[in-house]
Design an enzyme around this catalytic site. Structure first.
Site, PDB file in Angstrom:
ATOM      1  N   ARG A 180       0.817  -1.226   0.000  1.00  0.00           N
ATOM      2  CA  ARG A 180       0.000   0.000   0.000  1.00  0.00           C
ATOM      3  C   ARG A 180       0.847   1.271   0.000  1.00  0.00           C
ATOM      4  O   ARG A 180       0.433   2.308   0.516  1.00  0.00           O
ATOM      5  CB  ARG A 180      -0.987   0.061   1.199  1.00  0.00           C
ATOM      6  CG  ARG A 180      -1.993  -1.065   1.319  1.00  0.00           C
ATOM      7  CD  ARG A 180      -2.996  -1.095   0.174  1.00  0.00           C
ATOM      8  NE  ARG A 180      -2.546  -1.962  -0.870  1.00  0.00           N
ATOM      9  CZ  ARG A 180      -2.679  -3.294  -0.884  1.00  0.00           C
ATOM     10  NH1 ARG A 180      -3.283  -3.900   0.076  1.00  0.00           N
ATOM     11  NH2 ARG A 180      -2.241  -4.022  -1.878  1.00  0.00           N
ATOM     12  N   CYS A 228     -10.635  -1.766   2.710  1.00  0.00           N
ATOM     13  CA  CYS A 228     -10.060  -2.094   4.023  1.00  0.00           C
ATOM     14  C   CYS A 228      -9.754  -0.813   4.786  1.00  0.00           C
ATOM     15  O   CYS A 228      -9.128   0.106   4.249  1.00  0.00           O
ATOM     16  CB  CYS A 228      -8.790  -2.920   3.859  1.00  0.00           C
ATOM     17  SG  CYS A 228      -9.175  -4.600   3.358  1.00  0.00           S
ATOM     18  N   GLU A 304      -5.615   2.557   6.688  1.00  0.00           N
ATOM     19  CA  GLU A 304      -5.345   2.512   5.239  1.00  0.00           C
ATOM     20  C   GLU A 304      -6.188   3.590   4.546  1.00  0.00           C
ATOM     21  O   GLU A 304      -5.735   4.238   3.598  1.00  0.00           O
ATOM     22  CB  GLU A 304      -5.700   1.133   4.680  1.00  0.00           C
ATOM     23  CG  GLU A 304      -5.440   1.012   3.189  1.00  0.00           C
ATOM     24  CD  GLU A 304      -5.573  -0.405   2.673  1.00  0.00           C
ATOM     25  OE1 GLU A 304      -5.203  -1.360   3.402  1.00  0.00           O
ATOM     26  OE2 GLU A 304      -6.057  -0.564   1.540  1.00  0.00           O
TER      27      GLU A 304
HETATM   28  C1  FAD Z   1     -15.485  -1.998  -2.275  1.00  0.00           C
HETATM   29  C2  FAD Z   1     -14.023  -1.653  -2.213  1.00  0.00           C
HETATM   30  C3  FAD Z   1     -13.070  -2.647  -2.351  1.00  0.00           C
HETATM   31  C4  FAD Z   1     -11.705  -2.324  -2.281  1.00  0.00           C
HETATM   32  N1  FAD Z   1     -10.781  -3.320  -2.407  1.00  0.00           N
HETATM   33  C5  FAD Z   1      -9.467  -3.010  -2.392  1.00  0.00           C
HETATM   34  C6  FAD Z   1      -8.473  -4.031  -2.565  1.00  0.00           C
HETATM   35  O1  FAD Z   1      -8.771  -5.212  -2.744  1.00  0.00           O
HETATM   36  N2  FAD Z   1      -7.165  -3.647  -2.542  1.00  0.00           N
HETATM   37  C7  FAD Z   1      -6.782  -2.348  -2.362  1.00  0.00           C
HETATM   38  O2  FAD Z   1      -5.581  -2.065  -2.359  1.00  0.00           O
HETATM   39  N3  FAD Z   1      -7.711  -1.381  -2.202  1.00  0.00           N
HETATM   40  C8  FAD Z   1      -9.026  -1.674  -2.211  1.00  0.00           C
HETATM   41  N4  FAD Z   1      -9.943  -0.684  -2.018  1.00  0.00           N
HETATM   42  C9  FAD Z   1      -9.500   0.701  -1.811  1.00  0.00           C
HETATM   43  C10 FAD Z   1      -9.380   1.495  -3.122  1.00  0.00           C
HETATM   44  O3  FAD Z   1      -9.987   0.787  -4.158  1.00  0.00           O
HETATM   45  C11 FAD Z   1      -7.913   1.754  -3.475  1.00  0.00           C
HETATM   46  O4  FAD Z   1      -7.191   2.371  -2.435  1.00  0.00           O
HETATM   47  C12 FAD Z   1      -7.781   2.630  -4.725  1.00  0.00           C
HETATM   48  O5  FAD Z   1      -6.429   2.682  -5.087  1.00  0.00           O
HETATM   49  C13 FAD Z   1      -8.310   4.050  -4.520  1.00  0.00           C
HETATM   50  O6  FAD Z   1      -8.194   4.734  -5.766  1.00  0.00           O
HETATM   51  P1  FAD Z   1      -8.996   6.067  -6.020  1.00  0.00           P
HETATM   52  O7  FAD Z   1      -8.710   6.505  -7.392  1.00  0.00           O
HETATM   53  O8  FAD Z   1     -10.412   5.900  -5.645  1.00  0.00           O
HETATM   54  O9  FAD Z   1      -8.263   7.059  -5.001  1.00  0.00           O
HETATM   55  P2  FAD Z   1      -8.968   8.077  -3.992  1.00  0.00           P
HETATM   56  O10 FAD Z   1      -9.710   7.303  -2.968  1.00  0.00           O
HETATM   57  O11 FAD Z   1      -9.705   9.120  -4.730  1.00  0.00           O
HETATM   58  O12 FAD Z   1      -7.668   8.722  -3.324  1.00  0.00           O
HETATM   59  C14 FAD Z   1      -6.819   7.942  -2.510  1.00  0.00           C
HETATM   60  C15 FAD Z   1      -5.473   8.672  -2.378  1.00  0.00           C
HETATM   61  O13 FAD Z   1      -4.836   8.694  -3.651  1.00  0.00           O
HETATM   62  C16 FAD Z   1      -4.517  10.035  -4.005  1.00  0.00           C
HETATM   63  N5  FAD Z   1      -4.647  10.176  -5.459  1.00  0.00           N
HETATM   64  C17 FAD Z   1      -5.721   9.947  -6.245  1.00  0.00           C
HETATM   65  N6  FAD Z   1      -5.432  10.206  -7.529  1.00  0.00           N
HETATM   66  C18 FAD Z   1      -4.134  10.636  -7.559  1.00  0.00           C
HETATM   67  C19 FAD Z   1      -3.261  11.083  -8.581  1.00  0.00           C
HETATM   68  N7  FAD Z   1      -3.629  11.167  -9.856  1.00  0.00           N
HETATM   69  N8  FAD Z   1      -2.012  11.452  -8.219  1.00  0.00           N
HETATM   70  C20 FAD Z   1      -1.592  11.395  -6.940  1.00  0.00           C
HETATM   71  N9  FAD Z   1      -2.384  10.991  -5.916  1.00  0.00           N
HETATM   72  C21 FAD Z   1      -3.635  10.612  -6.232  1.00  0.00           C
HETATM   73  C22 FAD Z   1      -5.553  10.891  -3.265  1.00  0.00           C
HETATM   74  O14 FAD Z   1      -5.100  12.225  -3.129  1.00  0.00           O
HETATM   75  C23 FAD Z   1      -5.628  10.144  -1.945  1.00  0.00           C
HETATM   76  O15 FAD Z   1      -4.530  10.463  -1.127  1.00  0.00           O
HETATM   77  C24 FAD Z   1     -11.310  -0.977  -2.090  1.00  0.00           C
HETATM   78  C25 FAD Z   1     -12.279   0.029  -1.976  1.00  0.00           C
HETATM   79  C26 FAD Z   1     -13.624  -0.299  -2.034  1.00  0.00           C
HETATM   80  C27 FAD Z   1     -14.646   0.802  -1.913  1.00  0.00           C
END
Ligand code: FAD
Length: 316
Positions: A180, A228, A304
């Protein structure tokens, strides 16, 4: 007021500006407050100029991906939030040089759509990401992944906005992807290239379906959550990860609620919400879970989920 000065500060740029934007409802939790200003850049040049102006004026700047790992405080966030969901930042392109196949995805591209497109073309590389809601940029920032691998496994290069607004491309030899986490030094990722391998599209589709089914059977994918809540801690004696969900379950917390937030009975490391929940309910539940797990096991859980508050991002 920043909202009135923003329209002047960025009026010459190709951007869409929304003052007092309800970003909480845009997250997977669907709760939380507004951003003082939400900006959608339409071009890379507009984005880099915007970033440099924010740096010069010391204006807070955050990037919103898909909001799948994000909790926005009820009173929202100050400064500027950008989201890269315009067509320029969602592009996916493919390249083949001899036997070497790559896919370049802009940071705002949707992970599921990217995976689906590559799968249709029979290009393997991102199947480990099936069922993980994310933008490409958010997935890289979090090094999202799980049992089948993480996004870092397929990365060839990552392009960011550097200190002086220039685009900087890091080759994989300079990047580390751990649980992560990544060592990417710049706050804004704009694109990445992935190594992909041509394979049978039908077999690949079956593989992606199997991974998705596994995730669906082990996680409450249909509920409102941010995935998570806590990272899996490392057992100091064995050096192995201990599932945070197991520790939460052992502390008797499955189904435990505060307001509209509940520790999922399906997977104890997920905090799920009902429509009456507030971000404050989730934060209070998160603190209570952490306290009770510590009382029960002596292990301090690390968050996380990323929490955005008025002042600064909290991932501690
Ligand atoms: C139902 C569900 C299941 C999930 N399962 C998993 C799993 O199996 N494994 C896992 O690892 N995660 C899981 N997650 C968490 C999530 O999917 C991940 O952390 C994912 O990477 C978040 O991406 P996002 O684009 O939504 O980021 P956001 O939630 O919008 O942002 C998260 C972070 O990333 C930063 N960020 C976003 N875009 C950029 C960019 N372009 N440049 C720099 N920083 C940026 C944001 O500023 C913030 O700090 C799950 C979430 C849900 C809701």
């Amino acid at each position: 007021m920043l909202s009135s000065s923003a329209s002047t500060m960025f009026s010459d740029l190709e951007v869409e500006i929304t003052p007092d934007a309800p970003i909480g409802p845009m997250t997977w939790y669907g709760i939380g407050g507004h951003a003082d200003i939400l900006i959608r850049p339409l071009t890379i040049e507009a984005l880099t100029t915007l970033v440099m102006r924010c740096r010069r004026t010391r204006t807070d700047l955050r990037v919103f991906g898909k909001g799948a790992n994000l909790l926005v405080a009820d009173d929202g966030v100050s400064g500027i939030v950008i989201t890269l969901d315009t067509p320029t930042f969602r592009e996916i392109t493919y390249n083949a040089e001899g036997d070497v196949h790559t896919m370049r995805a802009m940071a705002g591209a949707d992970m599921a759509a990217t995976l689906m497109d590559a799968t249709r073309r029979g290009l393997e590389g991102l199947s480990q990401m099936a069922g993980i809601p994310a933008s490409i940029g958010g997935a890289i920032r979090m090094n999202a992944g799980g049992k089948y691998g993480c996004i870092g496994d397929a990365i060839e290069t990552v392009t960011c906005i550097g200190r002086n607004g220039e685009l900087v491309t890091y080759p994989k030899s300079e990047l580390t992807f751990t649980y992560r986490q990544t060592n990417i030094p710049d706050p804004i990722i704009i694109a990445a290239t992935f190594r992909v391998t041509p394979t049978d599209p039908i077999a690949l589709r079956e593989k992606v379906k199997d991974i998705f089914s596994y995730k669906k059977s082990t996680q409450p994918l249909a509920d409102h959550s941010a995935g998570c809540t806590f990272k899996n801690p490392i057992d100091p004696e064995t050096g192995e990860f201990i599932p945070a969900g197991k520790l939460i379950d052992r502390a008797g917390l499955k189904g435990y609620c505060i307001g509209g937030a509940t520790v999922s009975t399906h997977h104890a490391n997920f905090i799920v919400t009902n429509p009456s929940a507030t971000a404050s309910d989730v934060m209070r539940l998160l603190a209570e879970v952490r306290k009770r797990v510590f009382d029960h096991s002596g292990i301090q859980l690390e968050q996380e989920v990323v929490i955005w508050r008025r002042k600064e991002e909290d991932t501690a």
